[in-house]
Write a protein that holds these residues in place. Structure first.
Motif, PDB file in Angstrom:
ATOM      1  N   UNK A  66       0.621  -1.343  -0.014  1.00 61.28           N
ATOM      2  CA  UNK A  66      -0.043   0.056  -0.063  1.00 61.28           C
ATOM      3  C   UNK A  66       0.849   1.263  -0.092  1.00 61.28           C
ATOM      4  N   UNK A  67       2.227   0.963   0.281  1.00 64.93           N
ATOM      5  CA  UNK A  67       3.270   2.195  -0.062  1.00 64.93           C
ATOM      6  C   UNK A  67       4.168   1.905  -0.908  1.00 64.93           C
ATOM      7  N   UNK A  68       4.738   3.124  -1.494  1.00 61.66           N
ATOM      8  CA  UNK A  68       5.950   2.694  -2.250  1.00 61.66           C
ATOM      9  C   UNK A  68       7.136   2.276  -1.347  1.00 61.66           C
ATOM     10  N   UNK A  69       7.789   1.696  -1.962  1.00 62.93           N
ATOM     11  CA  UNK A  69       9.178   1.214  -0.918  1.00 62.93           C
ATOM     12  C   UNK A  69      10.437   1.087  -2.075  1.00 62.93           C
ATOM     13  N   UNK A  70      11.403   1.933  -1.639  1.00 63.46           N
ATOM     14  CA  UNK A  70      12.716   1.802  -2.283  1.00 63.46           C
ATOM     15  C   UNK A  70      13.569   1.229  -1.518  1.00 63.46           C
ATOM     16  N   UNK A 145      19.388  -0.802  -6.354  1.00 64.54           N
ATOM     17  CA  UNK A 145      18.300  -0.318  -5.949  1.00 64.54           C
ATOM     18  C   UNK A 145      16.938  -0.731  -6.911  1.00 64.54           C
ATOM     19  N   UNK A 146      15.762  -1.011  -5.901  1.00 65.17           N
ATOM     20  CA  UNK A 146      14.510  -1.478  -6.649  1.00 65.17           C
ATOM     21  C   UNK A 146      13.401  -0.397  -6.095  1.00 65.17           C
ATOM     22  N   UNK A 147      12.496  -0.111  -6.768  1.00 64.60           N
ATOM     23  CA  UNK A 147      11.217   0.509  -6.563  1.00 64.60           C
ATOM     24  C   UNK A 147      10.062  -0.580  -6.419  1.00 64.60           C
ATOM     25  N   UNK A 148       9.759  -0.640  -5.462  1.00 64.94           N
ATOM     26  CA  UNK A 148       8.318  -1.518  -5.143  1.00 64.94           C
ATOM     27  C   UNK A 148       7.118  -0.624  -4.939  1.00 64.94           C
ATOM     28  N   UNK A 149       6.186  -0.892  -5.834  1.00 65.84           N
ATOM     29  CA  UNK A 149       4.806  -0.137  -5.880  1.00 65.84           C
ATOM     30  C   UNK A 149       3.912  -0.343  -4.903  1.00 65.84           C
ATOM     31  N   UNK A 153       4.663  -4.641  -6.575  1.00 64.78           N
ATOM     32  CA  UNK A 153       5.397  -5.301  -7.734  1.00 64.78           C
ATOM     33  C   UNK A 153       6.568  -4.572  -8.043  1.00 64.78           C
ATOM     34  N   UNK A 154       7.589  -5.019  -8.431  1.00 61.87           N
ATOM     35  CA  UNK A 154       8.808  -4.408  -8.854  1.00 61.87           C
ATOM     36  C   UNK A 154       8.618  -3.383 -10.081  1.00 61.87           C
ATOM     37  N   UNK A 155       8.577  -2.027  -9.662  1.00 64.30           N
ATOM     38  CA  UNK A 155       8.469  -1.070 -10.698  1.00 64.30           C
ATOM     39  C   UNK A 155       9.583  -0.744 -11.415  1.00 64.30           C
ATOM     40  N   UNK A 165      19.487  13.857  -6.918  1.00 60.83           N
ATOM     41  CA  UNK A 165      18.689  13.871  -8.130  1.00 60.83           C
ATOM     42  C   UNK A 165      18.362  12.756  -9.045  1.00 60.83           C
ATOM     43  N   UNK A 166      19.032  11.701  -9.032  1.00 63.08           N
ATOM     44  CA  UNK A 166      18.638  10.621  -9.670  1.00 63.08           C
ATOM     45  C   UNK A 166      17.742   9.823  -8.897  1.00 63.08           C
ATOM     46  N   UNK A 167      17.993   9.766  -7.543  1.00 63.09           N
ATOM     47  CA  UNK A 167      16.994   9.090  -6.704  1.00 63.09           C
ATOM     48  C   UNK A 167      15.414   9.835  -6.692  1.00 63.09           C
ATOM     49  N   UNK A 168      15.468  11.061  -6.876  1.00 58.61           N
ATOM     50  CA  UNK A 168      14.395  11.681  -6.659  1.00 58.61           C
ATOM     51  C   UNK A 168      13.505  11.297  -8.003  1.00 58.61           C
ATOM     52  N   UNK A 169      14.292  11.426  -9.113  1.00 58.29           N
ATOM     53  CA  UNK A 169      13.667  10.968 -10.590  1.00 58.29           C
ATOM     54  C   UNK A 169      13.485   9.518 -10.559  1.00 58.29           C
ATOM     55  N   UNK A 170      14.054   8.720  -9.755  1.00 52.85           N
ATOM     56  CA  UNK A 170      13.718   7.259  -9.736  1.00 52.85           C
ATOM     57  C   UNK A 170      12.609   6.909  -9.234  1.00 52.85           C
ATOM     58  N   UNK A 171      12.206   7.757  -7.947  1.00 49.04           N
ATOM     59  CA  UNK A 171      10.953   7.336  -7.196  1.00 49.04           C
ATOM     60  C   UNK A 171       9.713   8.149  -7.735  1.00 49.04           C
ATOM     61  N   UNK A 172      10.023   9.146  -8.282  1.00 48.99           N
ATOM     62  CA  UNK A 172       8.759  10.133  -8.972  1.00 48.99           C
ATOM     63  C   UNK A 172       8.195   9.775 -10.146  1.00 48.99           C
ATOM     64  N   UNK A 173       8.987   9.230 -11.358  1.00 45.46           N
ATOM     65  CA  UNK A 173       8.564   9.014 -12.731  1.00 45.46           C
ATOM     66  C   UNK A 173       7.586   7.800 -12.467  1.00 45.46           C
TER      67      UNK A 173
END
Length: 173
Positions: A66-70, A145-149, A153-155, A165-173
């Motif tokens: 239910x939360x985004x997880x990096x 690094x993985x972003x889980x939606x 699911x692995x996004x 800056x790359x991390x911010x882009x990674x989690x926002x797009x």
């Protein structure tokens, strides 16, 4: 002469293809009734895990649904990992509850607590003492690094260090 060499080549290829089929089949694992292919990739369900923090608290990935997880896999001996930790801390401060950041340490035999204190890291640092989570996610290079939606699911997946800056882009797009 050529015929003998061809026979050996064909024999070798048959053995190789049989080995690859068995390796692929053995790469599948059963987790809570859901088939998960080893080598978690984008668009796959993130393998579930429960790990302890450096303070001994248990963290279950399933509790964060239910939360985004990096998730960041790292080690204390890894220069690129160490270089990106201040940016990850900044992102954690900026996230302010919007998402969770988990650092999964793959070398818990080293002084992880000392590293965390020295670098004033406040996001959860989890210890993969058995290497099982590292294996379940098929981490071959660190940092990864993985972003889980929100659905688990692995996004996204990024191999290598990132700037803030790359991390911010990674989690926002």
């Amino acid at each position: 002469m050529i015929r003998g060499g061809l026979t050996i080549l064909i024999f070798f290829l048959l053995i190789l293809s049989d080995t690859m089929v068995h390796a692929t089949r053995n790469g599948e694992q059963e987790t809570h009734g859901e088939a998960i292919i080893a080598g978690a990739e984008v668009s796959q369900l993130a393998p579930k895990f429960t790990l302890s923090t450096i303070d001994g608290k248990e963290v279950k990935l399933s509790n964060l649904k239910g939360r985004k997880v990096m998730i960041n896999f790292w080690a204390t001996w890894c220069p690129p990992c160490k270089a990106e930790m201040p940016a990850m801390q900044q992102l954690y401060n900026q996230a302010n509850g919007y998402m969770e950041i988990l650092g999964i340490n793959i070398d818990p035999q080293n002084d992880v607590t000392g590293f965390v204190r020295k670098n004033q890291l406040t996001f959860p640092i989890l210890l993969d003492k058995t290497g099982r989570v590292n294996e379940d996610y098929s981490i071959l290079s660190i940092p990864t690094t993985l972003l889980i939606n929100e659905e688990g699911m692995i996004e996204k997946k990024h191999i290598g260090a990132m700037t803030l800056e790359q991390m911010e882009e990674f989690v926002m797009e």
